[in-house]
Design an enzyme around this catalytic site. Structure first.
Site, PDB file in Angstrom:
ATOM      1  N   HIS A  37      -1.224  10.625  35.523  1.00  0.00           N
ATOM      2  CA  HIS A  37      -2.589  10.140  36.449  1.00  0.00           C
ATOM      3  C   HIS A  37      -2.355  12.181  37.202  1.00  0.00           C
ATOM      4  CE1 HIS A  37      -4.118   6.454  34.397  1.00  0.00           C
ATOM      5  NE2 HIS A  37      -4.029   7.455  33.907  1.00  0.00           N
ATOM      6  N   ARG A  81      -8.318  13.021  36.232  1.00  0.00           N
ATOM      7  CA  ARG A  81      -7.647  12.388  36.104  1.00  0.00           C
ATOM      8  C   ARG A  81      -6.376  12.064  34.817  1.00  0.00           C
ATOM      9  NH1 ARG A  81      -7.143   6.579  35.916  1.00  0.00           N
ATOM     10  NH2 ARG A  81      -6.895   5.712  34.028  1.00  0.00           N
ATOM     11  N   GLU A 110       0.886   1.105  41.512  1.00  0.00           N
ATOM     12  CA  GLU A 110       0.019   1.123  42.203  1.00  0.00           C
ATOM     13  C   GLU A 110       0.477   1.832  43.680  1.00  0.00           C
ATOM     14  OE1 GLU A 110      -2.236   3.332  40.896  1.00  0.00           O
ATOM     15  OE2 GLU A 110      -2.922   1.258  38.759  1.00  0.00           O
ATOM     16  N   HIS A 163       2.023   5.639  39.259  1.00  0.00           N
ATOM     17  CA  HIS A 163       0.724   5.827  39.984  1.00  0.00           C
ATOM     18  C   HIS A 163       0.024   5.813  41.224  1.00  0.00           C
ATOM     19  CE1 HIS A 163      -1.141   6.150  35.758  1.00  0.00           C
ATOM     20  NE2 HIS A 163       0.462   4.999  35.425  1.00  0.00           N
ATOM     21  N   GLU A 221      -3.159  11.458  41.097  1.00  0.00           N
ATOM     22  CA  GLU A 221      -2.711  10.652  42.257  1.00  0.00           C
ATOM     23  C   GLU A 221      -1.371  11.292  43.156  1.00  0.00           C
ATOM     24  OE1 GLU A 221      -1.903   7.726  38.710  1.00  0.00           O
ATOM     25  OE2 GLU A 221      -4.361   7.650  38.733  1.00  0.00           O
TER      26      GLU A 221
END
Ligand code: 0X9
Ligand code: ZN
Length: 418
Positions: free
Chosen positions: A177, A235, A379, A304, A180
């Site tokens: 993405h 994104r 994440e 991410h 990020e």
């Protein structure tokens, strides 16, 4: 001279007048309290709103970015189902400007010296860094694993003390993405640590004696470049969809529950799964790397941001995989090592329950189709204070704690699968 030219190119990139203007864009927060409200938000996400955090359950906050023009309309729509909102950010445009100032300031302070791991970099700079590392370090080689729609090579670093047909492989896929940014920054740090501390750091030496490390620092270069030149909050990739809307979400494009829950068939949506599984170069390039190392890949980690989560399959269903107990055991150890660094808290568990159902994701595919037991999706920082605009001064702490988590993971895997 080369450095100066790059710096000028970066300033020109950041100062590009044709950029998407987020002046006055707000991020609002709502908290669904009824099933009806939850369903409503899930529907809304299918449309072209930019959700910064997704509806995961009753009582869990949901953040949505909205333009000044659509703000009143959205507020009224939410009110109709009894949802009141709070404003978390009044002006995203200001936050982006502040980020640009920070990047430029740090560049000025650092100018002329070696690669600055504590700042963000353009794709061109990242490619140059990987190639330079490969040219100067005997453990590192660089390769291009695929070519994007806009013609960029997806660059991968292989860090190896000498591979064999049976040596395990750990694959790290970063920045699928585009927006990020702390993901590629973290992966470059990890790459450099692994490449430069073999022989001097006992843990790193043992990890490279055990396995080859393959790292794709920017898995979606077209999208990433676009976040520098045009739209900081982009994104997806940049494939045209025929109409007005561009881009497929490569992390919905893998052949694992493709087209199922948590993916959109609307080409304008940020979670558009694309016309068919592996239609994107980004997803198919990664597939080909995993298949080329078939049987050797012991871990595949998808990196991410943001939300501070360490997750395992599945995303496409709530049913837990057969190996969940072992996945969970290693997640626990990894997260404990991460947290022990600076106290940063991570939630962990299967994707569908920890974050939200998301089909067509890379880690479900590596687990189901390629038998990679340790398939994890991370994440990184933070939990929404800065979100995607994590300031450069927080890159190093983020990268350091993440690397500690990954080292703990690698050690557990080496002990389990010698
Ligand atoms: O929605 C995603 O793709 C990830 N979250 S993000 O905010 N970075 O977009 C979660 C990915 C979970 N992994 C898989 N579904 N494979
Ligand atoms: Zn992501």
């Amino acid at each position: 001279m080369k450095v100066l030219l790059l710096a000028v190119a970066v300033l020109a990139t950041l100062a590009n007048a044709a950029k998407v203007d987020y002046t006055g864009h707000k991020v609002i927060r709502v908290v669904p309290q009824t099933e009806e409200q939850l369903r409503f938000l899930l529907k809304l996400q299918e449309q072209a709103y930019d959700f910064w955090s997704s509806p995961t359950g009753l009582g869990s906050p949901v953040d949505i970015r909205v333009s000044p023009q659509r703000y009143q309309y959205l507020a009224n729509t939410l009110n109709k189902v009894g949802l009141t909102h709070k404003i978390r950010f009044f002006d995203i445009g200001k936050l982006i400007e502040e980020e640009e100032r920070n990047i430029i300031l740090r560049r000025a302070l650092h100018s002329g010296r070696v690669f600055d791991f504590e700042n963000y970099h353009t794709y061109t700079e990242i490619e140059a860094f990987v190639n330079e590392l490969a040219a100067t370090n005997t453990l590192v080689s660089s390769s291009v694993i695929g070519t994007t729609y806009e013609g960029r090579g997806i660059i991968m670093a292989t860090i190896s003390t000498g591979s064999s047909a049976t040596k395990p492989v750990m694959y790290f896929e970063c920045a699928m993405h585009a927006r990020e940014w702390v993901a590629p920054a973290t992966c470059l740090y990890v790459m450099n640590e692994m490449a430069t501390k073999y022989g001097s750091d006992a843990e790193i030496t043992a990890m490279l004696d055990y396995a080859d490390w393959l790292i794709t620092p920017v898995s979606n270069p077209d999208g990433y470049d676009y976040t520098w030149t045009t739209d900081r909050l982009w994104r997806k990739n940049r494939v045209p969809n025929g109409g007005l809307c561009y881009g497929t979400d490569p992390n919905r494009n893998f052949d694992a529950g493709f087209g199922g829950p948590g993916a959109s068939s609307n080409a304008c949506s940020d979670t558009y799964h694309g016309p068919f599984a592996f239609s994107t170069q980004e997803a198919s390039a990664m597939r080909d790397v995993i298949l080329a190392n078939n049987g050797r890949v012991v871990a595949s980690v998808s990196i991410h941001s943001y939300s501070q989560l360490w997750m395992s399959p599945y995303g496409y269903q709530s049913t837990l995989p057969a190996d969940y107990a072992e996945m969970y055991r290693v997640m626990t150890i990894s997260v404990n090592a991460l947290t022990a660094t600076y106290g940063t808290q991570f939630q962990y568990g299967n994707i569908a329950d920890t974050i939200y159902p998301a089909s067509g994701g890379s880690v479900d595919w590596t687990y189901d189709a390629a038998n990679v037991l340790y398939s994890y999706a991370l994440e990184l920082r933070d939990t929404g204070l800065y979100g995607f605009e994590l300031p450069p001064r927080l890159i190093l702490p983020t990268a350091t704690e993440t690397f500690n988590g990954l080292k703990a993971m690698a050690q557990e895997i080496a002990a389990k699968l010698p």
